[in-house]
Design a protein around this motif. Structure first.
Motif, PDB file in Angstrom:
ATOM      1  N   ALA A 190      62.727  45.413  42.220  1.00  0.00           N
ATOM      2  CA  ALA A 190      62.097  44.248  41.585  1.00  0.00           C
ATOM      3  C   ALA A 190      63.148  43.499  40.763  1.00  0.00           C
ATOM      4  CB  ALA A 190      60.928  44.695  40.716  1.00  0.00           C
ATOM      5  N   ASN A 191      63.860  42.611  41.415  1.00  0.00           N
ATOM      6  CA  ASN A 191      64.988  41.916  40.783  1.00  0.00           C
ATOM      7  C   ASN A 191      64.583  40.828  39.801  1.00  0.00           C
ATOM      8  OD1 ASN A 191      66.744  43.490  42.278  1.00  0.00           O
ATOM      9  ND2 ASN A 191      66.694  42.070  43.999  1.00  0.00           N
ATOM     10  N   ASN A 192      63.300  40.459  39.765  1.00  0.00           N
ATOM     11  CA  ASN A 192      62.846  39.409  38.861  1.00  0.00           C
ATOM     12  C   ASN A 192      61.866  39.909  37.806  1.00  0.00           C
ATOM     13  OD1 ASN A 192      64.295  37.316  40.157  1.00  0.00           O
ATOM     14  ND2 ASN A 192      62.796  37.353  41.804  1.00  0.00           N
ATOM     15  N   LEU A 193      61.623  41.183  37.776  1.00  0.00           N
ATOM     16  CA  LEU A 193      60.637  41.756  36.854  1.00  0.00           C
ATOM     17  C   LEU A 193      61.233  41.890  35.455  1.00  0.00           C
ATOM     18  CD1 LEU A 193      57.778  43.042  36.658  1.00  0.00           C
ATOM     19  CD2 LEU A 193      58.892  45.247  37.074  1.00  0.00           C
ATOM     20  N   ILE A 194      60.705  41.112  34.511  1.00  0.00           N
ATOM     21  CA  ILE A 194      61.212  41.205  33.142  1.00  0.00           C
ATOM     22  C   ILE A 194      60.196  41.839  32.191  1.00  0.00           C
ATOM     23  CG2 ILE A 194      62.876  39.322  33.364  1.00  0.00           C
ATOM     24  CD1 ILE A 194      60.852  37.558  31.836  1.00  0.00           C
ATOM     25  N   GLU A 195      58.927  41.931  32.614  1.00  0.00           N
ATOM     26  CA  GLU A 195      57.907  42.541  31.762  1.00  0.00           C
ATOM     27  C   GLU A 195      56.985  43.396  32.620  1.00  0.00           C
ATOM     28  OE1 GLU A 195      54.396  41.380  28.572  1.00  0.00           O
ATOM     29  OE2 GLU A 195      55.686  39.805  29.367  1.00  0.00           O
ATOM     30  N   LEU A 196      56.708  44.610  32.130  1.00  0.00           N
ATOM     31  CA  LEU A 196      55.797  45.519  32.799  1.00  0.00           C
ATOM     32  C   LEU A 196      54.839  46.086  31.766  1.00  0.00           C
ATOM     33  CD1 LEU A 196      54.883  47.012  35.347  1.00  0.00           C
ATOM     34  CD2 LEU A 196      56.662  48.723  34.892  1.00  0.00           C
ATOM     35  N   ASN A 197      53.550  45.757  31.922  1.00  0.00           N
ATOM     36  CA  ASN A 197      52.522  46.213  30.995  1.00  0.00           C
ATOM     37  C   ASN A 197      51.652  47.243  31.711  1.00  0.00           C
ATOM     38  OD1 ASN A 197      50.131  46.525  29.478  1.00  0.00           O
ATOM     39  ND2 ASN A 197      50.368  44.500  28.574  1.00  0.00           N
ATOM     40  N   LEU A 198      51.752  48.480  31.254  1.00  0.00           N
ATOM     41  CA  LEU A 198      50.995  49.586  31.842  1.00  0.00           C
ATOM     42  C   LEU A 198      50.013  50.188  30.845  1.00  0.00           C
ATOM     43  CD1 LEU A 198      54.016  51.195  33.677  1.00  0.00           C
ATOM     44  CD2 LEU A 198      52.062  50.091  34.768  1.00  0.00           C
ATOM     45  N   GLN A 199      49.640  49.436  29.832  1.00  0.00           N
ATOM     46  CA  GLN A 199      48.734  49.922  28.781  1.00  0.00           C
ATOM     47  C   GLN A 199      47.477  50.554  29.367  1.00  0.00           C
ATOM     48  OE1 GLN A 199      47.483  47.563  25.453  1.00  0.00           O
ATOM     49  NE2 GLN A 199      49.347  46.336  25.546  1.00  0.00           N
ATOM     50  N   GLY A 200      47.062  51.644  28.732  1.00  0.00           N
ATOM     51  CA  GLY A 200      45.773  52.233  29.039  1.00  0.00           C
ATOM     52  C   GLY A 200      45.696  52.991  30.355  1.00  0.00           C
TER      53      GLY A 200
END
Length: 177
Positions: free
Chosen positions: A23-33
């Motif tokens: 994922a060369n463009n992924l700057i934020e990953l939210n895995l909450q909960g």
């Protein structure tokens, strides 16, 4: 990418690893909960090593221990939210790896409402004495932090025992909750 409350387990994370590694463009990953637990978090963290990720949010994911080796640290990571987990002294040892060295890039670390006590604080304080990137550390609602732990944190940012100690204090850390 927001995968908030998708009932992802540690096992489900394994299928995400190839995607995260490419994922060369992924700057934020939210895995909450999600129910990642320690194993899932550690897999994700290693998979993000070469990514441009800047924000990783693993709030309330059942994380207890963290295994980070210095060769698997995402080099662009600025914000790590680990609020509401069960991180203890072992987790603090893993976080120390992330916070040490001249290549540390993390600016914001949120550890609210975990199981961090004075021993964990001592580990974090020790590594933060030489850290020049972290500006915000949130340790609120960690009931195991006593007056001794609070004193260690205060000395980290302003040790008034001597002029030399004051000069050696961490002047990068601007917000300590």
């Amino acid at each position: 990418m927001f995968l908030y409350r998708n009932e992802l387990s540690s096992a489900a994370v394994q299928s995400m690893v190839p995607f995260l590694q490419n994922a060369n463009n992924l700057i934020e990953l939210n895995l909450q909960g999600n129910n990642l637990q320690s194993e899932g978090f550690n897999r994700i963290f290693q998979a993000l090593r070469d990514s441009p990720i800047e924000t990783l949010d693993c709030c309330r994911c059942g994380i207890e221990s963290i295994e980070i080796d210095s060769e698997h640290v995402p080099e662009h990571l600025k914000l790590l939210n680990l609020r509401g987990n069960i991180i203890n002294v072992d987790g603090c040892r893993g976080l120390a790896t992330l916070l040490q060295g001249g290549n540390a890039t993390l600016k914001f670390l949120y550890l609210t409402k975990n199981q961090i006590g004075d021993e964990g604080v001592a580990i974090l304080v020790n590594v933060l004495q030489n850290n020049t990137s972290l500006t915000t550390l949130d340790l609120t609602l960690n009931d195991g932090i006593s007056l001794d732990g609070q004193t260690m944190l205060l000395k980290l940012v302003n040790d008034i025992s001597s002029v030399k100690a004051t000069l050696r204090s961490n002047h990068t850390l601007k917000r300590l909750d």
